[in-house]
Design a protein around this motif. Structure first.
Motif, short mmCIF file in Angstrom:
data_model
loop_
_atom_site.label_atom_id
_atom_site.label_comp_id
_atom_site.label_asym_id
_atom_site.label_seq_id
_atom_site.Cartn_x
_atom_site.Cartn_y
_atom_site.Cartn_z
N VAL A 223 0.85 -1.18 0.00
CA VAL A 223 0.00 0.00 0.00
C VAL A 223 0.89 1.24 0.00
O VAL A 223 1.78 1.39 0.84
CB VAL A 223 -0.92 0.01 1.22
CG1 VAL A 223 -1.76 1.28 1.25
CG2 VAL A 223 -1.84 -1.22 1.20
N ASP A 224 0.66 2.13 -0.97
CA ASP A 224 1.46 3.36 -1.09
C ASP A 224 1.01 4.40 -0.08
O ASP A 224 -0.17 4.48 0.27
CB ASP A 224 1.33 3.94 -2.48
CG ASP A 224 2.09 3.13 -3.52
OD1 ASP A 224 1.64 3.13 -4.68
OD2 ASP A 224 3.11 2.52 -3.18
N PRO A 225 1.94 5.25 0.37
CA PRO A 225 1.55 6.34 1.27
C PRO A 225 0.67 7.37 0.57
O PRO A 225 0.73 7.55 -0.64
CB PRO A 225 2.90 6.95 1.68
CG PRO A 225 3.84 6.58 0.59
CD PRO A 225 3.39 5.24 0.09
N GLN A 226 -0.13 8.05 1.37
CA GLN A 226 -0.97 9.13 0.86
C GLN A 226 -0.17 10.41 0.64
O GLN A 226 -0.53 11.23 -0.18
CB GLN A 226 -2.11 9.39 1.85
CG GLN A 226 -3.11 8.27 1.94
CD GLN A 226 -3.95 8.15 0.68
OE1 GLN A 226 -4.42 9.15 0.15
NE2 GLN A 226 -4.13 6.92 0.22
N ALA A 227 0.89 10.57 1.40
CA ALA A 227 1.81 11.70 1.22
C ALA A 227 3.19 11.23 1.62
O ALA A 227 3.33 10.30 2.43
CB ALA A 227 1.37 12.90 2.07
N GLN A 228 4.21 11.85 1.03
CA GLN A 228 5.58 11.51 1.39
C GLN A 228 6.42 12.76 1.37
O GLN A 228 6.14 13.72 0.65
CB GLN A 228 6.16 10.44 0.46
CG GLN A 228 6.23 10.84 -1.01
CD GLN A 228 6.71 9.69 -1.88
OE1 GLN A 228 6.51 8.52 -1.57
NE2 GLN A 228 7.35 10.03 -3.00
N TRP A 229 7.46 12.77 2.20
CA TRP A 229 8.36 13.91 2.34
C TRP A 229 9.79 13.43 2.31
O TRP A 229 10.10 12.33 2.79
CB TRP A 229 8.15 14.61 3.69
CG TRP A 229 6.84 15.27 3.90
CD1 TRP A 229 6.53 16.58 3.69
CD2 TRP A 229 5.65 14.66 4.44
NE1 TRP A 229 5.22 16.83 4.04
CE2 TRP A 229 4.65 15.67 4.50
CE3 TRP A 229 5.31 13.38 4.86
CZ2 TRP A 229 3.37 15.42 4.98
CZ3 TRP A 229 4.02 13.13 5.32
CH2 TRP A 229 3.08 14.14 5.38
N ARG A 230 10.70 14.26 1.81
CA ARG A 230 12.11 14.01 2.01
C ARG A 230 12.39 14.07 3.51
O ARG A 230 11.76 14.84 4.25
CB ARG A 230 12.95 15.04 1.27
CG ARG A 230 12.84 14.95 -0.25
CD ARG A 230 13.41 13.64 -0.78
NE ARG A 230 13.47 13.63 -2.25
CZ ARG A 230 13.93 12.62 -2.95
NH1 ARG A 230 14.34 11.52 -2.33
NH2 ARG A 230 13.97 12.69 -4.27
N THR A 231 13.33 13.27 3.95
CA THR A 231 13.51 13.09 5.38
C THR A 231 13.95 14.35 6.12
O THR A 231 13.72 14.47 7.32
CB THR A 231 14.51 11.96 5.65
OG1 THR A 231 15.72 12.22 4.95
CG2 THR A 231 13.95 10.63 5.18
N ASP A 232 14.61 15.29 5.43
CA ASP A 232 15.01 16.51 6.12
C ASP A 232 13.85 17.48 6.29
O ASP A 232 13.97 18.49 6.98
CB ASP A 232 16.18 17.19 5.41
CG ASP A 232 15.86 17.61 3.99
OD1 ASP A 232 14.86 17.13 3.43
OD2 ASP A 232 16.63 18.42 3.42
N GLU A 233 12.71 17.19 5.68
CA GLU A 233 11.53 18.03 5.83
C GLU A 233 10.54 17.50 6.86
O GLU A 233 9.60 18.21 7.22
CB GLU A 233 10.80 18.16 4.50
CG GLU A 233 11.50 19.01 3.48
CD GLU A 233 10.56 19.38 2.36
OE1 GLU A 233 10.52 20.58 2.02
OE2 GLU A 233 9.86 18.50 1.82
N ALA A 234 10.76 16.30 7.32
CA ALA A 234 9.77 15.72 8.21
C ALA A 234 10.43 14.97 9.37
O ALA A 234 10.71 15.55 10.39
CB ALA A 234 8.80 14.82 7.44
N SER A 235 10.70 13.68 9.19
CA SER A 235 10.99 12.79 10.32
C SER A 235 9.81 12.88 11.28
O SER A 235 9.89 13.44 12.36
CB SER A 235 12.30 13.17 11.01
OG SER A 235 13.38 13.07 10.12
#
Length: 408
Positions: free
Chosen positions: A315-327
């Motif tokens: 199952v694909d994520p609904q949203a994704q971020w580069r790791t330096d923008e989230a964690s």
């Protein structure tokens, strides 16, 4: 007693430590998440004791990035009325606060990861220590983590806690008698523990069952082993049994997770989870019963299957971020939006829930307050947001750690 969905939460909302310093240093250098762990392109001194500190802030400008992995866009300037803004600081001088839930009167119950203290914090900043969890064995990302009040708290006075012990991660509960927390009782044991990726979030669902997020403790193969409780979202009864209707006749509700630290139900009663990626993509997932979310075979969107890889559908994520923008760590929902607290990203993400999925994320408070761990809605509809600048991965600021109060 179940909680209606679509409302802000009210009274609910190591491997072993013998892993050693060498392994820990290797992991911290190469884990890929500065929040709970790489700079990548986008597609101290002892603090004062906890105290109240009222403050006003108009901070709330949206960040330049929408966070969907499509590259940086133009800066979004929202009307002031649409920007989450800090209206007060409830308390300062905390030490790595981790779990947060609310009593019916608006006070919060808060856990501190490393001190193992359980606190009661009032909106005006009064702090009462309810007790400590002696079984907790802090180290790295482990310690005293999530907390959730029983759905029947007004009757049974039970507090549920996620604790890293010397043997395992486990869910325990204790009765709160006045301002004193009683002895703990094991609810679910045998969750693998480690110095990293321990999961730790607890949330009672609208079905009255307890949802538990776990991590794969830096051993990715655990996430794809359905008989292993690591790298999963679990669903159990208040007594720790597999909840009726679980897909595998076990506590497991979903699998293939790396390290989930945020859980929230939306207005339709659907479960959402925030998940740490490795070095490329962090994720916001809509959690489906029995679904496999792909780790370690895939990080971020796999578009169903991996070319030349396993035939299992992910199952694909609904949203994704580069790791330096989230964690991403904590997650909360109200009024058609999810709010996600970012550690390495040092910001608060707001994501609209639209139809069958998530809309375009917007970021706020970027860099204003440092690392952000947990977010939850208080009974009055305001948003409480904890900082995590004393968790060993940042330089503490004056007054850290604190709980900010926002008007969403």
């Amino acid at each position: 007693m179940t909680r209606p969905t679509g409302q802000p939460r009210t009274s609910r909302t190591l491997a072993s430590y013998a892993v050693g310093a060498l392994l820990l240093s290797v992991v911290l250098a190469g884990c890929g998440q500065g929040g709970d762990e790489v700079d990548v392109d986008v597609t101290g001194t002892a603090p004062a004791s906890p105290s109240a500190q009222a403050s006003e802030s108009a901070s709330g400008t949206a960040s330049p990035s929408a966070g969907t992995g499509q590259g940086r866009g133009e800066r979004v300037e929202l009307p002031t009325s649409r920007r989450p803004r800090v209206v007060a600081t409830a308390v300062t001088g905390l030490e790595a606060p981790w779990g947060l839930d609310f009593f019916a009167d608006g006070d919060a119950i808060v856990t501190e990861r490393d001190t193992t203290r359980v606190l009661r914090v009032s909106p005006d900043g009064e702090v009462t220590e309810l007790g400590t969890i002696d079984a907790a064995a802090p180290g790295g990302e482990a310690g005293l983590l999530g907390v959730a009040l029983s759905p029947d708290f007004e009757q049974d006075r039970l507090v549920y806690l996620y604790v890293t012990t010397a043997e395992d991660n486990r869910v325990v509960r204790a009765e709160l008698d006045g301002d004193r927390l009683g002895a703990t009782e094991d609810v679910l044991t045998g969750i693998p523990n480690g110095s990293i990726h321990d999961g730790g979030r607890l949330l009672f669902g609208p079905d009255g069952h307890l949802y538990v997020s776990t991590g794969e403790i830096g051993e990715p193969e655990r996430a794809q082993d359905r008989d292993d409780l690591g790298g999963k979202i679990l669903r159990i009864t208040t007594d720790g049994e597999p909840a009726p209707g679980n897909p595998f006749d076990s506590p497991v509700w979903s699998w293939g997770h790396r390290n989930v630290q945020g859980l929230a139900f939306d207005g339709e009663g659907r479960l959402w989870a925030s998940e740490f990626g490795d070095s490329t993509w962090d994720e916001l997932n809509l959690v489906e019963k029995g679904a496999n979310y792909g780790w370690p075979g895939v990080e971020g969107r796999a578009e169903g299957t991996i070319q030349g890889g396993p035939s299992e559908e992910f199952v694909d994520p609904q949203a994704q971020w580069r790791t330096d923008e989230a964690s991403p760590s904590g997650l909360a929902h109200a009024d058609g939006h999810l709010y996600l607290a970012a550690l390495r990203g040092e910001r608060l993400w707001r994501v609209p829930v639209e139809g069958d999925g998530a809309g375009e994320p917007e970021a706020f408070l970027v860099g204003d307050h440092g690392r952000m761990r947990t977010v939850a809605f208080a009974p009055d509809g305001r948003l409480w947001l904890t900082t995590s600048n004393r968790d060993g991965r940042a330089e503490p600021r004056e007054g850290d750690d604190r709980i900010l109060v926002l008007k969403p």
